[in-house]
Design a protein around this motif. Structure first.
Motif, PDB file in Angstrom:
ATOM      1  N   TYR A   1       0.701  -1.347  -0.087  1.00  0.00           N
ATOM      2  CA  TYR A   1      -0.011  -0.095  -0.026  1.00  0.00           C
ATOM      3  C   TYR A   1       0.815   1.173   0.100  1.00  0.00           C
ATOM      4  CZ  TYR A   1      -4.553  -2.237   0.824  1.00  0.00           C
ATOM      5  OH  TYR A   1      -5.448  -3.123   0.574  1.00  0.00           O
ATOM      6  N   SER A   2       2.044   1.283   0.812  1.00  0.00           N
ATOM      7  CA  SER A   2       2.969   2.320   0.890  1.00  0.00           C
ATOM      8  C   SER A   2       3.592   2.554  -0.656  1.00  0.00           C
ATOM      9  CB  SER A   2       3.979   2.314   1.874  1.00  0.00           C
ATOM     10  OG  SER A   2       3.445   2.311   3.160  1.00  0.00           O
ATOM     11  N   LYS A   3       3.887   1.794  -1.179  1.00  0.00           N
ATOM     12  CA  LYS A   3       4.338   1.915  -2.645  1.00  0.00           C
ATOM     13  C   LYS A   3       3.354   2.685  -3.643  1.00  0.00           C
ATOM     14  CE  LYS A   3       7.647  -1.871  -2.779  1.00  0.00           C
ATOM     15  NZ  LYS A   3       8.154  -3.199  -3.387  1.00  0.00           N
ATOM     16  N   ALA A   4       1.960   2.250  -3.377  1.00  0.00           N
ATOM     17  CA  ALA A   4       0.829   2.530  -4.182  1.00  0.00           C
ATOM     18  C   ALA A   4       0.796   4.029  -3.647  1.00  0.00           C
ATOM     19  CB  ALA A   4      -0.481   1.788  -3.923  1.00  0.00           C
TER      20      ALA A   4
ATOM     21  N   ALA B   1       2.935   6.170  -2.436  1.00  0.00           N
ATOM     22  CA  ALA B   1       4.142   7.094  -2.458  1.00  0.00           C
ATOM     23  C   ALA B   1       3.902   8.172  -3.591  1.00  0.00           C
ATOM     24  CB  ALA B   1       5.248   6.225  -2.812  1.00  0.00           C
ATOM     25  N   PRO B   2       3.369   7.932  -4.832  1.00  0.00           N
ATOM     26  CA  PRO B   2       3.311   8.843  -5.922  1.00  0.00           C
ATOM     27  C   PRO B   2       2.608  10.256  -5.327  1.00  0.00           C
ATOM     28  CG  PRO B   2       3.102   6.803  -6.789  1.00  0.00           C
ATOM     29  CD  PRO B   2       3.112   6.621  -5.291  1.00  0.00           C
ATOM     30  N   HIS B   3       1.702   9.845  -4.525  1.00  0.00           N
ATOM     31  CA  HIS B   3       0.305  10.889  -3.848  1.00  0.00           C
ATOM     32  C   HIS B   3       1.120  11.808  -2.654  1.00  0.00           C
ATOM     33  CE1 HIS B   3      -2.172   9.076  -6.833  1.00  0.00           C
ATOM     34  NE2 HIS B   3      -1.821   7.915  -6.388  1.00  0.00           N
ATOM     35  N   GLY B   4       2.452  11.211  -2.157  1.00  0.00           N
ATOM     36  CA  GLY B   4       2.930  11.821  -1.092  1.00  0.00           C
ATOM     37  C   GLY B   4       2.313  11.918   0.317  1.00  0.00           C
ATOM     38  N   ILE B   5       1.571  10.433   0.381  1.00  0.00           N
ATOM     39  CA  ILE B   5       0.933  10.313   1.682  1.00  0.00           C
ATOM     40  C   ILE B   5       1.160   8.845   2.009  1.00  0.00           C
ATOM     41  CG2 ILE B   5      -0.956  11.725   1.678  1.00  0.00           C
ATOM     42  CD1 ILE B   5      -2.713   9.521   0.664  1.00  0.00           C
ATOM     43  N   GLU B   6       1.163   8.233   3.115  1.00  0.00           N
ATOM     44  CA  GLU B   6       1.289   6.892   3.578  1.00  0.00           C
ATOM     45  C   GLU B   6      -0.004   6.392   3.623  1.00  0.00           C
ATOM     46  OE1 GLU B   6       3.929   5.156   4.650  1.00  0.00           O
ATOM     47  OE2 GLU B   6       5.234   7.243   4.036  1.00  0.00           O
ATOM     48  N   ILE B   7      -0.141   4.851   3.741  1.00  0.00           N
ATOM     49  CA  ILE B   7      -1.457   4.394   3.838  1.00  0.00           C
ATOM     50  C   ILE B   7      -2.075   4.627   5.160  1.00  0.00           C
ATOM     51  CG2 ILE B   7      -0.253   2.100   4.778  1.00  0.00           C
ATOM     52  CD1 ILE B   7      -3.386   2.510   2.455  1.00  0.00           C
ATOM     53  N   THR B   8      -1.578   4.860   6.395  1.00  0.00           N
ATOM     54  CA  THR B   8      -2.195   5.231   7.219  1.00  0.00           C
ATOM     55  C   THR B   8      -3.038   6.630   7.173  1.00  0.00           C
ATOM     56  OG1 THR B   8      -0.193   6.326   8.137  1.00  0.00           O
ATOM     57  CG2 THR B   8      -0.640   3.968   8.636  1.00  0.00           C
ATOM     58  N   GLU B   9      -2.196   7.411   6.481  1.00  0.00           N
ATOM     59  CA  GLU B   9      -2.751   8.886   6.105  1.00  0.00           C
ATOM     60  C   GLU B   9      -4.110   8.726   5.559  1.00  0.00           C
ATOM     61  OE1 GLU B   9       1.067  11.671   6.725  1.00  0.00           O
ATOM     62  OE2 GLU B   9       0.976  10.265   4.781  1.00  0.00           O
ATOM     63  N   PHE B  10      -3.802   7.846   4.220  1.00  0.00           N
ATOM     64  CA  PHE B  10      -4.912   7.559   3.376  1.00  0.00           C
ATOM     65  C   PHE B  10      -6.242   7.003   3.957  1.00  0.00           C
ATOM     66  CE2 PHE B  10      -7.402   4.819   0.774  1.00  0.00           C
ATOM     67  CZ  PHE B  10      -7.977   5.572  -0.336  1.00  0.00           C
ATOM     68  N   SER B  11      -6.027   6.293   4.877  1.00  0.00           N
ATOM     69  CA  SER B  11      -7.028   5.306   5.839  1.00  0.00           C
ATOM     70  C   SER B  11      -7.694   6.459   6.465  1.00  0.00           C
ATOM     71  CB  SER B  11      -6.423   4.538   6.535  1.00  0.00           C
ATOM     72  OG  SER B  11      -6.014   3.344   5.799  1.00  0.00           O
ATOM     73  N   LEU B  12      -6.856   7.365   7.351  1.00  0.00           N
ATOM     74  CA  LEU B  12      -7.626   8.564   7.898  1.00  0.00           C
ATOM     75  C   LEU B  12      -8.136   9.469   7.234  1.00  0.00           C
ATOM     76  CD1 LEU B  12      -4.641   8.981  10.770  1.00  0.00           C
ATOM     77  CD2 LEU B  12      -6.680   7.880  11.189  1.00  0.00           C
TER      78      LEU B  12
ATOM     79  N   SER C   1      -5.317   4.216  -6.651  1.00  0.00           N
ATOM     80  CA  SER C   1      -3.925   3.569  -6.613  1.00  0.00           C
ATOM     81  C   SER C   1      -4.208   2.551  -5.379  1.00  0.00           C
ATOM     82  CB  SER C   1      -2.913   4.721  -6.140  1.00  0.00           C
ATOM     83  OG  SER C   1      -2.584   5.519  -7.289  1.00  0.00           O
ATOM     84  N   TRP C   2      -5.168   3.059  -4.345  1.00  0.00           N
ATOM     85  CA  TRP C   2      -5.630   2.145  -3.530  1.00  0.00           C
ATOM     86  C   TRP C   2      -6.520   1.174  -3.970  1.00  0.00           C
ATOM     87  CZ3 TRP C   2     -10.713   1.259  -1.936  1.00  0.00           C
ATOM     88  CH2 TRP C   2     -10.776   0.449  -0.549  1.00  0.00           C
ATOM     89  N   GLN C   3      -7.305   1.320  -4.766  1.00  0.00           N
ATOM     90  CA  GLN C   3      -8.168   0.442  -5.406  1.00  0.00           C
ATOM     91  C   GLN C   3      -7.494  -1.038  -6.156  1.00  0.00           C
ATOM     92  OE1 GLN C   3     -11.860   0.083  -4.891  1.00  0.00           O
ATOM     93  NE2 GLN C   3     -10.995  -1.886  -5.502  1.00  0.00           N
ATOM     94  N   MET C   4      -6.102  -0.213  -7.031  1.00  0.00           N
ATOM     95  CA  MET C   4      -5.435  -1.426  -7.635  1.00  0.00           C
ATOM     96  C   MET C   4      -4.792  -2.177  -6.582  1.00  0.00           C
ATOM     97  SD  MET C   4      -3.779   1.182 -10.644  1.00  0.00           S
ATOM     98  CE  MET C   4      -2.331   0.241 -10.361  1.00  0.00           C
ATOM     99  N   VAL C   5      -4.435  -1.870  -5.483  1.00  0.00           N
ATOM    100  CA  VAL C   5      -3.875  -2.763  -4.425  1.00  0.00           C
ATOM    101  C   VAL C   5      -5.082  -3.668  -3.938  1.00  0.00           C
ATOM    102  CG1 VAL C   5      -2.783  -3.044  -2.049  1.00  0.00           C
ATOM    103  CG2 VAL C   5      -1.909  -1.086  -4.015  1.00  0.00           C
TER     104      VAL C   5
END
Length: 154
Positions: A37-40, A42-53, A120-124
């Motif tokens: 998820y972090s690799k996905a 990365a291009p958006h400048g956020i971590e998966i934890t930040e995306f989830s929040l 990107s999240w959906q792809m993962v």
């Protein structure tokens, strides 16, 4: 070599592999998926934890960190640290306080960041779903939920 007791308790070993317990397997899987998820993200400048929040903040008009920590079963200090990072990036903003704890809302920039990262999240998600389907693990979400509740008394 696997002993009867090891196999009975979910621990197996081979000549090339040390015995592993369920806890270790879960932690290793968690780290592996987090990296994916972090690799996905990365291009958006956020971590998966930040995306989830951000996703959580987008579903509610205001979010109280104390309540959110309880809901997500997170240490409040960890959640506060992540919220501060999102606020510093301008993705969430503090709003009126009601009760205990700080309340936040997602900003326009936060909504844009979330929408940009969503594909990107959906792809993962799709990649994991395909892997699970190929190995017969389609009920994994329910199994994980059951395991999360194992520590709670009946």
């Amino acid at each position: 070599m696997t002993t009867g007791d090891d196999a009975e308790h979910g621990m197996q070993s081979t000549d090339n592999e040390a015995p592993r317990c369920y806890g270790m397997q879960v932690r290793m899987t968690s780290r592996s998926l987090s990296r994916l998820y972090s690799k996905a993200m990365a291009p958006h400048g956020i971590e998966i934890t930040e995306f989830s929040l951000l996703a959580t903040f987008s579903r509610k008009p205001t979010v109280n960190l104390t309540q959110l920590a309880e809901t997500l079963d997170l240490e409040r200090t960890t959640l506060v640290r992540n919220a501060k990072r999102l606020a510093q990036k301008g993705l969430i903003a503090p709003c009126t306080r009601t009760g205990s704890g700080k309340n936040y809302i997602i900003t326009t920039a936060g909504k844009k960041k979330l929408n940009a990262a969503l594909p990107s999240w959906q792809m993962v998600q799709d990649r994991i779903a395909a892997e699970l389907a190929a190995t017969g693990g389609t009920n994994i979400a329910q199994l994980l939920n059951n395991l999360r509740n194992i520590e709670k008394p009946d």
